[in-house]
Design a protein around this motif. Structure first.
Motif, PDB file in Angstrom:
ATOM      1  N   TRP A 189      16.515  22.353 -28.946  1.00 35.77           N
ATOM      2  CA  TRP A 189      15.480  23.326 -29.253  1.00 35.77           C
ATOM      3  C   TRP A 189      14.838  23.821 -27.973  1.00 35.77           C
ATOM      4  CZ3 TRP A 189      14.554  25.203 -34.074  1.00 35.77           C
ATOM      5  CH2 TRP A 189      15.100  24.489 -35.150  1.00 35.77           C
ATOM      6  N   TYR A 190      14.643  25.103 -27.897  1.00 35.57           N
ATOM      7  CA  TYR A 190      13.899  25.750 -26.838  1.00 35.57           C
ATOM      8  C   TYR A 190      12.743  26.513 -27.455  1.00 35.57           C
ATOM      9  CZ  TYR A 190      17.753  24.875 -23.546  1.00 35.57           C
ATOM     10  OH  TYR A 190      18.707  24.292 -22.739  1.00 35.57           O
ATOM     11  N   ARG A 191      11.788  26.878 -26.631  1.00 36.11           N
ATOM     12  CA  ARG A 191      10.691  27.688 -27.124  1.00 36.11           C
ATOM     13  C   ARG A 191      10.283  28.700 -26.065  1.00 36.11           C
ATOM     14  NH1 ARG A 191       5.839  23.127 -27.174  1.00 36.11           N
ATOM     15  NH2 ARG A 191       5.507  23.032 -24.894  1.00 36.11           N
TER      16      ARG A 191
ATOM     17  N   PRO B  30       4.394  33.639 -25.613  1.00 37.28           N
ATOM     18  CA  PRO B  30       4.205  35.038 -25.220  1.00 37.28           C
ATOM     19  C   PRO B  30       4.013  35.185 -23.715  1.00 37.28           C
ATOM     20  CG  PRO B  30       2.927  34.547 -27.171  1.00 37.28           C
ATOM     21  CD  PRO B  30       3.461  33.235 -26.678  1.00 37.28           C
ATOM     22  N   GLY B  31       4.779  36.075 -23.114  1.00 36.41           N
ATOM     23  CA  GLY B  31       4.661  36.335 -21.694  1.00 36.41           C
ATOM     24  C   GLY B  31       5.264  35.281 -20.790  1.00 36.41           C
ATOM     25  N   LYS B  32       5.964  34.316 -21.350  1.00 36.67           N
ATOM     26  CA  LYS B  32       6.541  33.246 -20.559  1.00 36.67           C
ATOM     27  C   LYS B  32       8.045  33.157 -20.765  1.00 36.67           C
ATOM     28  CE  LYS B  32       2.370  30.386 -20.522  1.00 36.67           C
ATOM     29  NZ  LYS B  32       1.817  29.038 -20.802  1.00 36.67           N
ATOM     30  N   GLN B  33       8.676  32.412 -19.874  1.00 31.78           N
ATOM     31  CA  GLN B  33      10.110  32.205 -19.969  1.00 31.78           C
ATOM     32  C   GLN B  33      10.440  31.171 -21.044  1.00 31.78           C
ATOM     33  OE1 GLN B  33      12.528  33.886 -18.121  1.00 31.78           O
ATOM     34  NE2 GLN B  33      10.760  35.140 -17.534  1.00 31.78           N
ATOM     35  N   ARG B  34      11.629  31.280 -21.579  1.00 31.83           N
ATOM     36  CA  ARG B  34      12.093  30.293 -22.532  1.00 31.83           C
ATOM     37  C   ARG B  34      12.273  28.954 -21.827  1.00 31.83           C
ATOM     38  NH1 ARG B  34      16.989  32.017 -26.412  1.00 31.83           N
ATOM     39  NH2 ARG B  34      15.490  33.747 -26.559  1.00 31.83           N
ATOM     40  N   GLU B  35      11.846  27.890 -22.480  1.00 30.15           N
ATOM     41  CA  GLU B  35      11.912  26.576 -21.875  1.00 30.15           C
ATOM     42  C   GLU B  35      12.495  25.564 -22.845  1.00 30.15           C
ATOM     43  OE1 GLU B  35       7.954  25.397 -20.854  1.00 30.15           O
ATOM     44  OE2 GLU B  35       7.323  25.114 -22.935  1.00 30.15           O
ATOM     45  N   LEU B  36      13.105  24.555 -22.273  1.00 35.37           N
ATOM     46  CA  LEU B  36      13.681  23.482 -23.066  1.00 35.37           C
ATOM     47  C   LEU B  36      12.583  22.654 -23.709  1.00 35.37           C
ATOM     48  CD1 LEU B  36      16.171  21.693 -23.880  1.00 35.37           C
ATOM     49  CD2 LEU B  36      15.705  20.396 -21.788  1.00 35.37           C
ATOM     50  N   VAL B  37      12.783  22.318 -24.965  1.00 33.80           N
ATOM     51  CA  VAL B  37      11.888  21.415 -25.680  1.00 33.80           C
ATOM     52  C   VAL B  37      12.535  20.050 -25.840  1.00 33.80           C
ATOM     53  CG1 VAL B  37      10.633  20.982 -27.815  1.00 33.80           C
ATOM     54  CG2 VAL B  37      10.771  23.307 -26.900  1.00 33.80           C
ATOM     55  N   ALA B  38      13.723  20.016 -26.408  1.00 30.86           N
ATOM     56  CA  ALA B  38      14.417  18.758 -26.646  1.00 30.86           C
ATOM     57  C   ALA B  38      15.885  19.031 -26.894  1.00 30.86           C
ATOM     58  CB  ALA B  38      13.812  18.010 -27.844  1.00 30.86           C
ATOM     59  N   ILE B  39      16.711  18.070 -26.534  1.00 36.00           N
ATOM     60  CA  ILE B  39      18.134  18.143 -26.828  1.00 36.00           C
ATOM     61  C   ILE B  39      18.599  16.800 -27.366  1.00 36.00           C
ATOM     62  CG2 ILE B  39      18.675  19.956 -25.158  1.00 36.00           C
ATOM     63  CD1 ILE B  39      19.682  17.760 -23.276  1.00 36.00           C
ATOM     64  N   ILE B  40      19.704  16.842 -28.082  1.00 31.68           N
ATOM     65  CA  ILE B  40      20.271  15.618 -28.631  1.00 31.68           C
ATOM     66  C   ILE B  40      21.784  15.738 -28.652  1.00 31.68           C
ATOM     67  CG2 ILE B  40      20.027  16.467 -31.007  1.00 31.68           C
ATOM     68  CD1 ILE B  40      19.519  13.508 -31.820  1.00 31.68           C
ATOM     69  N   THR B  41      22.457  14.674 -28.270  1.00 26.24           N
ATOM     70  CA  THR B  41      23.908  14.638 -28.308  1.00 26.24           C
ATOM     71  C   THR B  41      24.376  14.128 -29.662  1.00 26.24           C
ATOM     72  OG1 THR B  41      24.162  12.367 -27.501  1.00 26.24           O
ATOM     73  CG2 THR B  41      23.888  14.101 -25.845  1.00 26.24           C
TER      74      THR B  41
ATOM     75  N   ASP C  99       1.540  24.716 -27.929  1.00 28.85           N
ATOM     76  CA  ASP C  99       2.867  24.628 -28.514  1.00 28.85           C
ATOM     77  C   ASP C  99       3.283  25.933 -29.191  1.00 28.85           C
ATOM     78  OD1 ASP C  99       3.323  21.890 -27.828  1.00 28.85           O
ATOM     79  OD2 ASP C  99       2.074  21.286 -29.529  1.00 28.85           O
ATOM     80  N   THR C 100       2.383  26.864 -29.285  1.00 25.77           N
ATOM     81  CA  THR C 100       2.657  28.129 -29.943  1.00 25.77           C
ATOM     82  C   THR C 100       3.781  28.885 -29.244  1.00 25.77           C
ATOM     83  OG1 THR C 100       0.424  28.382 -30.831  1.00 25.77           O
ATOM     84  CG2 THR C 100       1.703  30.391 -30.523  1.00 25.77           C
ATOM     85  N   GLY C 101       4.675  29.430 -30.017  1.00 25.72           N
ATOM     86  CA  GLY C 101       5.762  30.219 -29.472  1.00 25.72           C
ATOM     87  C   GLY C 101       6.877  30.377 -30.484  1.00 25.72           C
ATOM     88  N   VAL C 102       7.904  31.067 -30.062  1.00 21.79           N
ATOM     89  CA  VAL C 102       9.101  31.185 -30.870  1.00 21.79           C
ATOM     90  C   VAL C 102      10.046  30.063 -30.492  1.00 21.79           C
ATOM     91  CG1 VAL C 102      11.051  32.636 -31.518  1.00 21.79           C
ATOM     92  CG2 VAL C 102       8.831  33.681 -31.047  1.00 21.79           C
ATOM     93  N   TYR C 103      10.468  29.316 -31.472  1.00 22.24           N
ATOM     94  CA  TYR C 103      11.352  28.182 -31.248  1.00 22.24           C
ATOM     95  C   TYR C 103      12.772  28.561 -31.610  1.00 22.24           C
ATOM     96  CZ  TYR C 103       7.517  25.002 -30.321  1.00 22.24           C
ATOM     97  OH  TYR C 103       6.435  24.374 -29.757  1.00 22.24           O
ATOM     98  N   TYR C 104      13.682  28.298 -30.681  1.00 23.28           N
ATOM     99  CA  TYR C 104      15.077  28.672 -30.838  1.00 23.28           C
ATOM    100  C   TYR C 104      15.968  27.443 -30.878  1.00 23.28           C
ATOM    101  CZ  TYR C 104      13.523  33.304 -29.298  1.00 23.28           C
ATOM    102  OH  TYR C 104      12.878  34.514 -29.179  1.00 23.28           O
TER     103      TYR C 104
ATOM    104  N   GLN D 186      18.142  32.849 -34.105  1.00 22.02           N
ATOM    105  CA  GLN D 186      17.262  34.002 -33.974  1.00 22.02           C
ATOM    106  C   GLN D 186      15.820  33.615 -33.662  1.00 22.02           C
ATOM    107  OE1 GLN D 186      18.216  37.360 -34.043  1.00 22.02           O
ATOM    108  NE2 GLN D 186      20.188  36.306 -33.811  1.00 22.02           N
ATOM    109  N   GLY D 187      15.471  32.381 -33.894  1.00 25.73           N
ATOM    110  CA  GLY D 187      14.140  31.904 -33.589  1.00 25.73           C
ATOM    111  C   GLY D 187      13.243  31.849 -34.803  1.00 25.73           C
ATOM    112  N   THR D 188      12.313  30.930 -34.766  1.00 23.54           N
ATOM    113  CA  THR D 188      11.313  30.813 -35.813  1.00 23.54           C
ATOM    114  C   THR D 188       9.943  30.655 -35.156  1.00 23.54           C
ATOM    115  OG1 THR D 188      10.672  29.588 -37.818  1.00 23.54           O
ATOM    116  CG2 THR D 188      11.610  28.299 -36.017  1.00 23.54           C
ATOM    117  N   GLN D 189       8.975  31.383 -35.660  1.00 22.09           N
ATOM    118  CA  GLN D 189       7.656  31.411 -35.051  1.00 22.09           C
ATOM    119  C   GLN D 189       6.856  30.174 -35.424  1.00 22.09           C
ATOM    120  OE1 GLN D 189       6.161  33.812 -32.941  1.00 22.09           O
ATOM    121  NE2 GLN D 189       4.527  32.279 -32.779  1.00 22.09           N
TER     122      GLN D 189
END
Length: 121
Positions: free
Chosen positions: A36-38, A41-52, A89-94, A113-116
């Motif tokens: 998951w990334y998020r 507004p006005g910021k770059q997309r950033e990593l939230v968490a990953i799982i193998t 934590d507000t943002g679009v999560y991808y 596509q992302g979820t708000q």
């Protein structure tokens, strides 16, 4: 070849919880990792968490201890349980997935596509 669909976003008060889900569909051999990334507004997309596929996880520092990523390999789904939510934590999560579609080829990255997610104070 692959479609990722997120769900579970919404508006929540600070301190509340949300559970995001990502479902992968299409033709593929393997998906590894998922994450998951998020993007605020006005910021770059950033990593939230990953799982193998083996269950190894990594979390961004701001969400450690509050978010939990999980996946169901059989169902090709990933989830992000978000607790103790904060306004930041507000943002679009991808949803993100690295997908193996052909043997002997490298993996391709796919995005949902992302979820708000909106956290009010």
């Amino acid at each position: 070849q692959v479609q990722l669909v997120e769900s579970g976003g919404g508006l929540v008060q600070a301190g509340g919880s949300l559970r995001l889900s990502c479902a992968a569909s299409g033709s593929f051999i393997d998906i590894n990792p998922m994450g998951w990334y998020r993007q605020a507004p006005g910021k770059q997309r950033e990593l939230v968490a990953i799982i193998t596929s083996g269950g190894m996880t990594n979390y961004a520092d701001p969400v450690k201890g509050r978010f939990t990523i999980s996946r169901d390999n059989a169902k090709n789904t990933a989830h992000l349980q978000m607790n103790s939510l904060k306004p930041e934590d507000t943002g679009v999560y991808y949803c993100y997935a690295a997908v193996l579609t052909h043997s002997l080829r490298g993996r391709d990255g796919y995005w949902g596509q992302g979820t708000q997610v909106t956290v009010s104070s």
